[in-house]
Design a protein around this motif. Structure first.
Motif, PDB file in Angstrom:
ATOM      1  N   ASP A 146      13.383  25.371  13.861  1.00 19.95           N
ATOM      2  CA  ASP A 146      14.384  24.323  14.104  1.00 19.95           C
ATOM      3  C   ASP A 146      14.584  24.109  15.599  1.00 19.95           C
ATOM      4  N   ALA A 147      15.169  22.970  15.913  1.00 17.99           N
ATOM      5  CA  ALA A 147      15.382  22.625  17.320  1.00 17.99           C
ATOM      6  C   ALA A 147      16.329  23.596  18.017  1.00 17.99           C
ATOM      7  N   ASP A 148      17.233  24.216  17.270  1.00 19.10           N
ATOM      8  CA  ASP A 148      18.191  25.149  17.875  1.00 19.10           C
ATOM      9  C   ASP A 148      17.674  26.582  17.881  1.00 19.10           C
ATOM     10  N   CYS A 149      16.389  26.753  17.627  1.00 18.80           N
ATOM     11  CA  CYS A 149      15.788  28.094  17.596  1.00 18.80           C
ATOM     12  C   CYS A 149      14.836  28.295  18.781  1.00 18.80           C
ATOM     13  N   LYS A 150      14.796  29.514  19.241  1.00 13.05           N
ATOM     14  CA  LYS A 150      13.893  29.872  20.337  1.00 13.05           C
ATOM     15  C   LYS A 150      13.035  31.057  19.901  1.00 13.05           C
ATOM     16  N   PRO A 151      11.711  30.997  20.120  1.00 16.27           N
ATOM     17  CA  PRO A 151      10.855  32.141  19.801  1.00 16.27           C
ATOM     18  C   PRO A 151      11.287  33.377  20.586  1.00 16.27           C
ATOM     19  N   ALA A 152      11.222  34.534  19.944  1.00 16.94           N
ATOM     20  CA  ALA A 152      11.626  35.773  20.606  1.00 16.94           C
ATOM     21  C   ALA A 152      10.609  36.216  21.650  1.00 16.94           C
ATOM     22  N   SER A 153       9.394  35.682  21.564  1.00 14.88           N
ATOM     23  CA  SER A 153       8.359  36.055  22.542  1.00 14.88           C
ATOM     24  C   SER A 153       7.297  34.962  22.608  1.00 14.88           C
ATOM     25  N   SER A 154       6.411  35.082  23.583  1.00 10.94           N
ATOM     26  CA  SER A 154       5.301  34.129  23.709  1.00 10.94           C
ATOM     27  C   SER A 154       4.201  34.419  22.701  1.00 10.94           C
ATOM     28  N   ASP A 155       4.340  35.511  21.941  1.00 12.69           N
ATOM     29  CA  ASP A 155       3.366  35.856  20.901  1.00 12.69           C
ATOM     30  C   ASP A 155       3.877  35.539  19.500  1.00 12.69           C
ATOM     31  N   TRP A 156       4.951  34.779  19.430  1.00 11.19           N
ATOM     32  CA  TRP A 156       5.534  34.402  18.125  1.00 11.19           C
ATOM     33  C   TRP A 156       4.498  33.699  17.243  1.00 11.19           C
ATOM     34  N   LEU A 157       3.912  32.633  17.752  1.00  6.57           N
ATOM     35  CA  LEU A 157       2.928  31.874  16.987  1.00  6.57           C
ATOM     36  C   LEU A 157       1.734  32.747  16.598  1.00  6.57           C
ATOM     37  N   LYS A 158       1.224  33.476  17.564  1.00  5.12           N
ATOM     38  CA  LYS A 158       0.046  34.319  17.338  1.00  5.12           C
ATOM     39  C   LYS A 158       0.298  35.355  16.241  1.00  5.12           C
ATOM     40  N   THR A 159       1.468  35.986  16.286  1.00  5.84           N
ATOM     41  CA  THR A 159       1.777  37.044  15.321  1.00  5.84           C
ATOM     42  C   THR A 159       2.021  36.480  13.930  1.00  5.84           C
ATOM     43  N   MET A 160       2.705  35.351  13.840  1.00  8.50           N
ATOM     44  CA  MET A 160       2.973  34.734  12.534  1.00  8.50           C
ATOM     45  C   MET A 160       1.685  34.222  11.894  1.00  8.50           C
ATOM     46  N   VAL A 161       0.918  33.439  12.636  1.00  4.40           N
ATOM     47  CA  VAL A 161      -0.267  32.777  12.077  1.00  4.40           C
ATOM     48  C   VAL A 161      -1.396  33.763  11.782  1.00  4.40           C
ATOM     49  N   SER A 162      -1.393  34.888  12.464  1.00  2.00           N
ATOM     50  CA  SER A 162      -2.456  35.883  12.238  1.00  2.00           C
ATOM     51  C   SER A 162      -2.449  36.435  10.822  1.00  2.00           C
ATOM     52  N   ASN A 163      -1.369  36.208  10.085  1.00  2.00           N
ATOM     53  CA  ASN A 163      -1.275  36.713   8.710  1.00  2.00           C
ATOM     54  C   ASN A 163      -2.088  35.891   7.715  1.00  2.00           C
ATOM     55  N   PHE A 164      -2.469  34.691   8.097  1.00  2.00           N
ATOM     56  CA  PHE A 164      -3.244  33.862   7.176  1.00  2.00           C
ATOM     57  C   PHE A 164      -4.644  34.437   6.974  1.00  2.00           C
ATOM     58  N   ASP A 165      -5.029  34.514   5.702  1.00  2.00           N
ATOM     59  CA  ASP A 165      -6.398  34.886   5.353  1.00  2.00           C
ATOM     60  C   ASP A 165      -6.784  34.118   4.092  1.00  2.00           C
ATOM     61  N   ASP A 166      -7.881  34.508   3.456  1.00  2.00           N
ATOM     62  CA  ASP A 166      -8.374  33.766   2.292  1.00  2.00           C
ATOM     63  C   ASP A 166      -7.384  33.756   1.132  1.00  2.00           C
ATOM     64  N   LYS A 167      -6.521  34.776   1.062  1.00  2.00           N
ATOM     65  CA  LYS A 167      -5.586  34.876  -0.060  1.00  2.00           C
ATOM     66  C   LYS A 167      -4.166  34.452   0.299  1.00  2.00           C
ATOM     67  N   THR A 168      -3.875  34.281   1.572  1.00  2.00           N
ATOM     68  CA  THR A 168      -2.498  34.039   2.020  1.00  2.00           C
ATOM     69  C   THR A 168      -2.243  32.569   2.313  1.00  2.00           C
ATOM     70  N   ASP A 169      -1.233  32.025   1.651  1.00  2.00           N
ATOM     71  CA  ASP A 169      -0.825  30.634   1.861  1.00  2.00           C
ATOM     72  C   ASP A 169       0.540  30.508   2.520  1.00  2.00           C
ATOM     73  N   ILE A 170       1.354  31.571   2.439  1.00  2.00           N
ATOM     74  CA  ILE A 170       2.721  31.535   2.952  1.00  2.00           C
ATOM     75  C   ILE A 170       2.996  32.788   3.769  1.00  2.00           C
ATOM     76  N   VAL A 171       3.655  32.622   4.909  1.00  2.00           N
ATOM     77  CA  VAL A 171       4.081  33.757   5.729  1.00  2.00           C
ATOM     78  C   VAL A 171       5.587  33.637   5.939  1.00  2.00           C
TER      79      VAL A 171
ATOM     80  N   LEU B 233       6.353  25.569  23.680  1.00  2.00           N
ATOM     81  CA  LEU B 233       5.192  24.939  24.307  1.00  2.00           C
ATOM     82  C   LEU B 233       4.365  25.898  25.174  1.00  2.00           C
ATOM     83  N   THR B 234       4.887  27.078  25.409  1.00  2.00           N
ATOM     84  CA  THR B 234       4.174  28.042  26.260  1.00  2.00           C
ATOM     85  C   THR B 234       3.783  29.299  25.478  1.00  2.00           C
ATOM     86  N   GLN B 235       3.406  29.110  24.239  1.00  2.00           N
ATOM     87  CA  GLN B 235       2.974  30.237  23.419  1.00  2.00           C
ATOM     88  C   GLN B 235       1.587  30.719  23.856  1.00  2.00           C
ATOM     89  N   ASN B 236       1.392  32.014  23.691  1.00  2.00           N
ATOM     90  CA  ASN B 236       0.122  32.644  24.057  1.00  2.00           C
ATOM     91  C   ASN B 236      -0.891  32.425  22.936  1.00  2.00           C
TER      92      ASN B 236
END
Length: 376
Positions: A138-163, A69-72
């Motif tokens: 999963d509920a038993d998982c914790k992001p390694a950093s507050s930039d987890w979401l930002k780094t994962m989602v940044s891979n999406f582009d016009d050709k990318t559907d899965i990361v 809930l506190t992702q950057n």
């Protein structure tokens, strides 16, 4: 031990074939991940939805949800699917929702006429998500950093559907913890490496992102809904192509999970995971099957040829040393990215232990099926 010379030559020839195949996988596939460097400069950060399915996960959510809930990130929501929990999860989530307006709670009520699994909860969460880009954990998982979401989602582009991301296990003392972590690492080396050479075949639910539209395009989990597991790997196996998949190995984008503390619990977990392998595409089965068979043949014949004191002892030992050197070189590069450097020089021992356990997983599943048929 004395065997006919012709048999000895035949065994050595098979050993050489197994060695060449193993070397081919390491140099052609696994090397790519070890030396992989992300080249694209990220400028696109689309709105995203994080989806977590939870059934009686009160303690895990209390520990891990704050980090989610506190992702950057400026524009995201967290969708938690409360799947028939009766441990106080609902009350705790409502308390979190008072503090975080972007936490969306989706509650599934118990139905005595319909028994469902995680895939149903996952579908409910996906339908309830407002954004196109979805990130799963999963509920038993914790992001390694507050930039987890930002780094994962940044891979999406016009050709990318899965990361495809990496899911780490928390380090504790003991050989079981090392074995579980090495198992997760070795599996990741395979699916991430194959994806980088345009052969994606799976992902892990602990750290996986894909587009909402892709989910509906492939009719969700319809083709494998009858299987308890596979909400992650089987979906990717069906939906991934040579061009629509990216890999994210940045330490900031990883998740951390507590590992099982007993062999029996770990075996139960692995038994569930391997049930999906039989539903992979034919090409994936061949690719993974050849790797596993050559691995077993290499170590079995290595030991056998040394026991019979073969005249090929020097070539046999040389092959082992060369494979070990290549393995250490490539694994060292990858482990630097996955924070598993303490496992590096234990790799051959842990690899042999895993080769012992894989038949245990398969046999226990086979025995369980026969037992269920008897009961029916």
């Amino acid at each position: 031990m004395i065997i006919p010379q012709a048999t000895e030559i035949y065994l050595f020839a098979i050993f050489c074939y197994a060695f060449i195949i193993q070397l081919w996988y390491y140099l052609f596939y696994f090397r790519v991940l070890g030396f992989y460097k992300k080249k694209d400069e990220v400028t696109h950060f689309p709105p995203a939805s994080i989806i977590i399915c939870a059934k009686n996960e009160l303690q895990n959510l209390r520990e891990n949800l704050p980090a989610v809930l506190t992702q950057n990130y400026s524009d995201y929501e967290v969708v938690v699917v409360n799947d028939c929990s009766y441990d106080g999860t609902d009350e705790m989530l409502k308390e979190f929702a008072k503090q975080y307006s972007y936490l969306k709670i989706v509650t599934i009520k118990e139905d005595e006429h319909y028994v469902h699994g995680k895939k149903f909860a996952q579908m409910v969460g996906i339908k309830g998500a407002k954004n196109e880009c979805l990130l799963f954990t999963d509920a038993d998982c914790k992001p390694a950093s507050s930039d987890w979401l930002k780094t994962m989602v940044s891979n999406f582009d016009d050709k990318t559907d899965i990361v495809l991301g990496y899911g780490n296990y928390e380090k504790t003392k003991g050989w079981l913890n090392k074995l579980i972590r090495f198992d997760a690492f070795y599996i990741a080396v395979q699916y991430l490496s194959f994806a980088l050479v345009n052969r994606p075949y799976m992902g892990i639910g602990r750290n996986l992102a894909y587009r909402k539209s892709l989910f509906f395009k492939h009719k969700g989990f319809a083709s494998h809904y009858h299987i308890d597991s596979g909400d992650d790997d089987l979906f990717v196996n069906r939906a991934a192509t040579k061009t629509n998949c990216k890999v994210e190995i940045n330490p900031l984008a990883q998740t951390i999970t507590k590992a099982k503390k007993s062999y029996s619990d770990w075996i139960k977990q692995k038994r569930r995971h391997i049930t999906t392998a039989g539903y992979y595409t034919a090409s994936t089965k061949i690719l993974l099957g050849l790797l596993t068979i050559s691995q077993y043949l290499f170590f079995f014949l290595l030991i056998l040829l040394l026991l019979i004191k073969t005249k090929f002892v020097i070539p046999v030992l040389s092959a082992f040393v060369l494979r070990y050197f290549v393995q250490i070189l490539i694994f060292s590069k990858t482990m630097n990215k996955t924070s598993e450097k303490d496992l590096l020089f234990l790799a051959p021992i842990l690899e042999l232990k895993l080769l012992f356990f894989y038949p245990v997983f398969l046999l226990s599943n086979l025995f369980a099926r026969k037992k269920n048929k008897w009961k029916n």
